[in-house]
Design a protein around this motif. Structure first.
Motif, PDB file in Angstrom:
ATOM      1  N   HIS A  59       0.821  -1.203   0.000  1.00  0.00           N
ATOM      2  CA  HIS A  59       0.000   0.000   0.000  1.00  0.00           C
ATOM      3  C   HIS A  59       0.861   1.260   0.000  1.00  0.00           C
ATOM      4  CE1 HIS A  59      -3.158   2.739   1.218  1.00  0.00           C
ATOM      5  NE2 HIS A  59      -4.030   1.771   0.944  1.00  0.00           N
ATOM      6  N   GLN A  60       0.335   2.298  -0.576  1.00  0.00           N
ATOM      7  CA  GLN A  60       1.005   3.587  -0.620  1.00  0.00           C
ATOM      8  C   GLN A  60       1.160   4.221   0.749  1.00  0.00           C
ATOM      9  OE1 GLN A  60       2.468   5.379  -2.807  1.00  0.00           O
ATOM     10  NE2 GLN A  60       1.274   5.774  -4.646  1.00  0.00           N
ATOM     11  N   GLU A  61       0.074   4.252   1.463  1.00  0.00           N
ATOM     12  CA  GLU A  61       0.036   5.017   2.701  1.00  0.00           C
ATOM     13  C   GLU A  61       1.053   4.490   3.692  1.00  0.00           C
ATOM     14  OE1 GLU A  61      -1.466   8.229   2.413  1.00  0.00           O
ATOM     15  OE2 GLU A  61      -2.360   6.677   1.186  1.00  0.00           O
ATOM     16  N   ILE A  62       1.863   5.385   4.222  1.00  0.00           N
ATOM     17  CA  ILE A  62       2.956   4.942   5.075  1.00  0.00           C
ATOM     18  C   ILE A  62       2.471   4.127   6.264  1.00  0.00           C
ATOM     19  CG2 ILE A  62       3.001   7.177   6.243  1.00  0.00           C
ATOM     20  CD1 ILE A  62       6.267   5.919   5.943  1.00  0.00           C
ATOM     21  N   GLU A  63       1.403   4.545   6.914  1.00  0.00           N
ATOM     22  CA  GLU A  63       0.933   3.818   8.086  1.00  0.00           C
ATOM     23  C   GLU A  63       0.506   2.401   7.710  1.00  0.00           C
ATOM     24  OE1 GLU A  63      -0.092   6.781   7.258  1.00  0.00           O
ATOM     25  OE2 GLU A  63       0.489   8.122   8.910  1.00  0.00           O
ATOM     26  N   VAL A  98       5.665  20.359   5.383  1.00  0.00           N
ATOM     27  CA  VAL A  98       5.264  20.724   4.027  1.00  0.00           C
ATOM     28  C   VAL A  98       4.089  21.702   4.053  1.00  0.00           C
ATOM     29  CG1 VAL A  98       4.166  19.788   1.959  1.00  0.00           C
ATOM     30  CG2 VAL A  98       6.151  18.634   2.942  1.00  0.00           C
ATOM     31  N   ASP A 121       3.845  16.472   6.864  1.00  0.00           N
ATOM     32  CA  ASP A 121       5.296  16.522   6.698  1.00  0.00           C
ATOM     33  C   ASP A 121       5.724  15.768   5.442  1.00  0.00           C
ATOM     34  OD1 ASP A 121       5.784  13.803   7.134  1.00  0.00           O
ATOM     35  OD2 ASP A 121       6.113  14.067   9.280  1.00  0.00           O
ATOM     36  N   ALA A 122       7.002  15.866   5.133  1.00  0.00           N
ATOM     37  CA  ALA A 122       7.497  15.356   3.849  1.00  0.00           C
ATOM     38  C   ALA A 122       7.411  13.838   3.737  1.00  0.00           C
ATOM     39  CB  ALA A 122       8.933  15.817   3.618  1.00  0.00           C
ATOM     40  N   GLY A 142       4.805  12.378   4.295  1.00  0.00           N
ATOM     41  CA  GLY A 142       3.404  12.110   4.003  1.00  0.00           C
ATOM     42  C   GLY A 142       2.608  11.846   5.271  1.00  0.00           C
ATOM     43  N   SER A 143       3.244  12.006   6.430  1.00  0.00           N
ATOM     44  CA  SER A 143       2.496  11.857   7.676  1.00  0.00           C
ATOM     45  C   SER A 143       1.653  13.095   7.907  1.00  0.00           C
ATOM     46  CB  SER A 143       3.438  11.700   8.864  1.00  0.00           C
ATOM     47  OG  SER A 143       4.200  10.554   8.728  1.00  0.00           O
ATOM     48  N   GLY A 177      10.514   7.729  -3.620  1.00  0.00           N
ATOM     49  CA  GLY A 177       9.830   8.974  -4.061  1.00  0.00           C
ATOM     50  C   GLY A 177      10.729  10.167  -3.911  1.00  0.00           C
TER      51      GLY A 177
END
Lengths: 337, 337
Positions: B103-107, B138, B156-157, B159-160, B337
């Motif tokens: 999955h993309q989402e970091i979490e 960001v 933040d950078a 993606g969080s 990324g």
DNA sequence: TGTTAGCAATCAAGTCTACCGAGTGCCAAG
DNA sequence: CTTGGCACTCGGTAGACTTGATTGCTAACA
């Protein structure tokens, strides 16, 4: 037959259940006869217990042992015999004190509520986050992480924030992103999350294409919204409740599958059941467990669930009392703003 | 003394450790003598084992039992005797496949990585989210939930997204909020999270006051950033690893205290240790456990930790191999990324 | 000098037996 | 209908004995 809660037989059943909850050991007639309220001899109690066993409320592990409640026995206890589930003023104060100085953030509030439940009952506790489906969207924003990566941030009226990181089709332009975000916010504002069905339209055909692209992320973000919010604490209490490691393993492995637990709790609530004992809920790995559930609501609408999970010989009065108490307080707290 | 890994005594120690990891039963001289590579008689092996016991690498539960490795024995095994921790091409493929469609989402990525670790090793797994202290901010935005409630959203950078809900001092005006948000974004943009020390200033004195107020929320939001990201899975494997319920309870109750686990892993890493066995890490409840850790990095900077926790007789080669393999893949993935 | 076969010694775990005691069910008296 | 009395059941504990795995030691051997 099945007279009231005051006939002798029921009194004995109640005493057996309570003694067993207390001591986790089969209960004998002599012990019961010695109880303050009991005005009959052990022999009489034996007769009654024998009858209760015939009716399926009690079970005798072996001839020379006392009696243990069956699932049916616990059920009758919970439905008819249990003395009030009022947790008393001390606990009410404790809960109120907790909510008085609890954290603002909904996730942290729920997570610490779960810990509160565990602490108060010594059971494993579950709290599901407010279902996002009925929540209204407040804001949608697009933020560029890099030239090709954009994060879509959706804020709903509960204060929940959902996000989705996507690869942007082309160079991310902050002006464009802001414009799309504003249009999305205007478009979805005050609409319920479950109504996210179509993107806003733009005059400009490039924007329209990008908007449609970003819309997919919005839809996915809100679709996942419910998945985040499951809080489970007190798993270690399960280990303390059962003697057999296999039982512990089975139960914990169910608790690890959050969606299973949530489904179980929801289905109980939808059937109007507040307590499921042993095999009643149909999850075979939890056949030695009982589950207590209570809904909580925001502005009168039930949006989430509180659950307690422990051995069938848990203290039902306490568990139900605490679940309801916490549910009321949590509902009040969440309905304030 | 302490010759190499090829002398007979070391070979025997290795064989004992591996046999014990395999079967969880004390290992006797007859079993070892029957091993393919072993060219000596049980009597000789007994002599060597006796010496190994004298040196503190083995322990005999009782006279008529075989030998069991001590902590020191495991340590030597891990440091010198273990055959390569290369997990092999199958597992490398498995991990690569996982990250290819993760999955993309970091979490969610980290959470499913934790499940991957558990699945591959049959141990409890921990993954800590990338430390936010070095991440660059960001975007900062203020969104009104109601006239008196505002949620501050910080991206933040990595993606969080962090947020903080606050009571607004006065009627929330969306124009003001947007202005403050923009100023904050401009002020903090590309600064590291740990550098959030002072609010932006505004000409307008009212805005300046509100900005200072919102700044507190920003600081709190980013301060909490690290707290979210701890993922633990496979707790139920702990129950399967130990016979005694008390041990299970103790270990699980440590695992429930996330911050404790994180602290433990960080301190191991900072001491440059990849494996802590038994009492080495100093957490007494985990004295029957071993912990394997590996850092992962984003763009060459170590930002997070992977950990595996299981009984001291875990398969170290496999655990270390998988931890490193996953760490490499995760680092690569996050540095893309 | 190192290796090995042989053998007595050790001790956990399993089996057998006896027995204790908690608790019952039933019967006959109150 | 209740109760005291009593025989009966059976799990659990304790002790004695057996079994089997495994060792350490010794003496012979290469």
């Amino acid at each position: 037959m099945n007279a009231g809660v005051d006939d002798r037989r029921s009194t004995i059943l109640r005493a057996v259940v309570e003694a067993y909850i207390d001591a986790a050991e089969p209960v004998g007639s002599a012990y019961l006869a010695a109880l303050p309220g009991m005005r009959v001899s052990p022999a009489t109690i034996r007769n009654e217990m024998s009858a209760l066993e015939g009716e399926g409320y009690l079970h005798q592990p072996h001839t020379s042992a006392g009696r243990v409640p069956t699932e049916k026995g616990y059920r009758r206890y919970v439905d008819e015999l249990m003395t009030s589930a009022d947790p008393g003023p001390d606990r009410a104060d404790q809960v109120q004190g907790f909510f008085a100085k609890a954290h603002q953030e909904i996730e942290e509030l729920l997570s610490s509520t779960t810990r509160l439940l565990t602490r108060m009952t010594d059971l494993a506790a579950v709290v599901t986050g407010p279902s996002a489906h009925r929540a209204r969207i407040v804001s949608v924003q697009l933020v560029a992480l890099s030239s090709r990566t954009v994060v879509v941030v959706v804020v709903d009226a509960n204060g929940s924030v959902e996000k989705r990181t996507i690869v942007w089709p082309g160079e991310a332009d902050s002006g464009q992103l802001a414009e799309i975000g504003n249009a999305m916010t205007a478009h979805f504002r005050d609409r319920e999350v479950r109504d996210v069905d179509s993107p806003p339209r733009f005059e400009d055909s490039e924007l329209d294409k990008l908007g449609a692209y970003a819309f997919v992320a919005v839809r996915e973000a809100v679709r996942d919204a419910d998945r985040d919010g499951v809080f489970i604490e007190g798993t270690s209490r399960i280990a303390a409740s059962f003697g057999a490691v296999e039982t512990v393993r089975d139960v914990i492995s169910i608790l690890e599958r959050h969606y299973l637990v949530v489904t179980l709790m929801r289905s109980l609530l939808s059937r109007g059941q507040g307590v499921a004992i042993g095999s009643e809920h149909g999850v075979s790995s939890l056949k030695e467990c009982a589950v207590v559930v209570a809904p909580y609501s925001v502005d009168g609408v039930e949006v989430g669930t509180i659950g307690l999970i422990g051995p069938t010989r848990m203290n039902y009065a306490s568990a139900i009392g605490v679940a309801n108490l916490v549910s009321e307080n949590l509902s009040r707290r969440l309905s304030e703003g």
